[in-house]
Write a protein that holds these residues in place. Sequence first.
Motif, PDB file in Angstrom:
ATOM      1  N   PHE A 116      -5.257  -5.364  -7.296  1.00 31.36           N
ATOM      2  CA  PHE A 116      -4.564  -4.297  -8.010  1.00 31.36           C
ATOM      3  C   PHE A 116      -3.175  -4.095  -7.422  1.00 31.36           C
ATOM      4  N   ASP A 117      -2.232  -3.816  -8.279  1.00 31.31           N
ATOM      5  CA  ASP A 117      -0.861  -3.586  -7.838  1.00 31.31           C
ATOM      6  C   ASP A 117      -0.792  -2.319  -6.988  1.00 31.31           C
ATOM      7  N   GLY A 118      -0.107  -2.388  -5.841  1.00 33.34           N
ATOM      8  CA  GLY A 118       0.091  -1.225  -5.000  1.00 33.34           C
ATOM      9  C   GLY A 118      -1.111  -0.849  -4.155  1.00 33.34           C
ATOM     10  N   ALA A 136       0.846  -1.198   0.000  1.00 38.14           N
ATOM     11  CA  ALA A 136       0.000   0.000   0.000  1.00 38.14           C
ATOM     12  C   ALA A 136       0.877   1.241   0.000  1.00 38.14           C
ATOM     13  N   LYS A 137       0.692   2.076  -1.006  1.00 39.84           N
ATOM     14  CA  LYS A 137       1.509   3.278  -1.152  1.00 39.84           C
ATOM     15  C   LYS A 137       0.582   4.483  -1.315  1.00 39.84           C
ATOM     16  N   LYS A 140       4.423  -5.957  -8.118  1.00 40.57           N
ATOM     17  CA  LYS A 140       5.689  -5.565  -7.505  1.00 40.57           C
ATOM     18  C   LYS A 140       5.894  -6.244  -6.152  1.00 40.57           C
ATOM     19  N   SER A 141       4.812  -6.402  -5.400  1.00 43.59           N
ATOM     20  CA  SER A 141       4.880  -7.060  -4.089  1.00 43.59           C
ATOM     21  C   SER A 141       3.840  -8.173  -4.035  1.00 43.59           C
ATOM     22  N   PRO A 142       4.080  -9.257  -4.766  1.00 43.75           N
ATOM     23  CA  PRO A 142       3.040 -10.277  -4.918  1.00 43.75           C
ATOM     24  C   PRO A 142       2.632 -10.960  -3.620  1.00 43.75           C
ATOM     25  N   PHE A 143       3.599 -11.236  -2.728  1.00 46.95           N
ATOM     26  CA  PHE A 143       3.253 -11.970  -1.512  1.00 46.95           C
ATOM     27  C   PHE A 143       2.459 -11.118  -0.524  1.00 46.95           C
ATOM     28  N   THR A 148       0.557  -8.589  -1.425  1.00 47.13           N
ATOM     29  CA  THR A 148      -0.764  -8.427  -2.037  1.00 47.13           C
ATOM     30  C   THR A 148      -1.611  -9.672  -1.816  1.00 47.13           C
ATOM     31  N   MET A 149      -1.021 -10.855  -1.994  1.00 46.81           N
ATOM     32  CA  MET A 149      -1.759 -12.089  -1.761  1.00 46.81           C
ATOM     33  C   MET A 149      -2.201 -12.205  -0.311  1.00 46.81           C
ATOM     34  N   ALA A 150      -1.334 -11.802   0.619  1.00 45.24           N
ATOM     35  CA  ALA A 150      -1.661 -11.920   2.039  1.00 45.24           C
ATOM     36  C   ALA A 150      -2.909 -11.131   2.400  1.00 45.24           C
ATOM     37  N   PHE A 151      -3.150 -10.025   1.677  1.00 43.29           N
ATOM     38  CA  PHE A 151      -4.310  -9.185   1.991  1.00 43.29           C
ATOM     39  C   PHE A 151      -5.572  -9.623   1.249  1.00 43.29           C
ATOM     40  N   MET A 152      -5.481 -10.658   0.431  1.00 40.26           N
ATOM     41  CA  MET A 152      -6.689 -11.195  -0.201  1.00 40.26           C
ATOM     42  C   MET A 152      -7.579 -11.913   0.812  1.00 40.26           C
ATOM     43  N   CYS A 153      -7.065 -12.075   2.040  1.00 41.56           N
ATOM     44  CA  CYS A 153      -7.798 -12.800   3.085  1.00 41.56           C
ATOM     45  C   CYS A 153      -8.359 -11.879   4.171  1.00 41.56           C
TER      46      CYS A 153
END
Length: 569
Positions: A397-399, A240-241, A536-539, A541-546
Amino acid sequence: MHISNNTFIFKPTTIMKHTGHIVDILSRRIYDGEVTIADGIIKRITPKSNVPERAPYLLPGFIDSHVHIESSMMVPAEFARVAVEQGTIGVIADPHEITNVLGNDGINFMISNGQHIRFNFCFGAPSCVPSCDASIETSGAHLDSHDIRSLMQRQEIGFLGEMMNYPGVLADDLEVKAKIEAALANGKPVDGHAPGLQGQERLTYARAGITTDHECSSLEEARACIEAGMMVQIREGSAAKNYEALSPLLKESPDRVMFCTDDCHPDDLIRGHINRIVSRALGDGYDLWDVLTAVCVTPQRHYHLSWGLLQEGDAANFISVDNLSPHFRVLSTVVKGKEVFNCNSYLSTIQSQSKSITNQMAILDNYPNRFVARPLTPDDIRMSLSSGDTAHIIRAFDGSLLTTHDIVEVTGNPLVDMHYPWNEVQKIVVYNRYTEGARPVVGLVRGFGLSNGAMAGSVAHDCHNIVAIGSSDEYIVKAINRIIEMKGGEVAIAGEEMTDIALPIAGLISPLGGHEIAYRSSLLRDTVKRAGCPLKSPFITMAFMCLPVIPELKLTDRGLFDSLRWQFV
């Protein structure tokens, strides 16, 4: 001095002196002088007229106003050792992640570990463990208002962690209210977490006693926070930016903002921390004093800390930099009166700091953890989609930590018919790691772009069950089973290649050194990229899908959850 056998033994006081251009933030002036330190305190600052022009600038150290150390995958002591290289002298740390796994034992681990190194930690008591009701997600622990009341009485606890249950605040939920009142009764601030809240709802949220928010993603939203009397923590983390959107606040309301990273991945941390945000703000032309106030002064005032502002009588926590331009470089960091980093003796400072880490890690015979998940087979995650079905898809979404909710009428199976127009859709699986005999939950996600592999991790906010995304059931199961074998970690698969890192401490943290963790993290990211993922930060981003408290659609171990309607799909 101490007495032994009636003999007086005097321990000589170690006196250190630092000369340079003194950056006095409180008076907004720069002058030449010499700082004298004894017993960890600045005893005297003596103005001098013969300081060389090329001498360093001395200024208070930087503070991260909201961070989850666990996101660095480092123990607190190792996180600190890396952070001081970037000019950080302290952090406001919410141990929310490890507490969701281990409860009070997780908080105690973080506090105890941080005591083995020279650094300033202000730990909070997580307010939402789990982040939602147990009917929405399964965590490894639960903290109620009685637990919070006890924690608030501890000296090591400085604040109540982010109140993510904003529906509970707005509904005047008695349990939520009791947690907030426990903090306020002990004179400790309450952190917020209320993305998108504006108008009367924002006012109600603030009036409950909540004084910060790091979730603002638009200037309008941040202004609403400030108008409600809250502080805005401008976040520039790994996923998150929000700096670009919120930086005008540095000019509009400089006394109402702080900087934070929230979740900072290890390969980002070794390249820079709060210093990177400072550099960017100076490069954008914001006032030096306003920027330094946001990273040095306001966090201490808001959280009632006395970590020092380079004044006589203050704790000796400060840094030296080569200049005050956007391209400044941290030359040295002093914490509690001792130089813990010096760019000219880099190796020795690493060795002295890491020695304490080695000593304290040696006493851990068994890493604290909770992990009972059993291996899966591809049959365990089968999903049937037929023509005429309605598919609910998480769109990432990225970022950003925000997702949207795509609703599509299926005219073919996108998981089989790769010619289908939305063939970028993959399966996402969440698997409860705390309950014996639990079954995995399967959903659909788009935005990760995996075409030839999978990724999985036991870092899955906030309950930290296992989460995986992949281009085939076989890849997904292979990644998940490796996580189970390691009792926690991260895994990336691209074709026949597998990269991983074990996280045996609560399934979140590695006992390795920070630079080794960062190196392995970069390998994971590279592997995921080779599997087709453009993020850019796939892991992260994936962690926040939950995480069901961040809009709009997320997947927990209980099912697909719509946070806007606060119900399962």
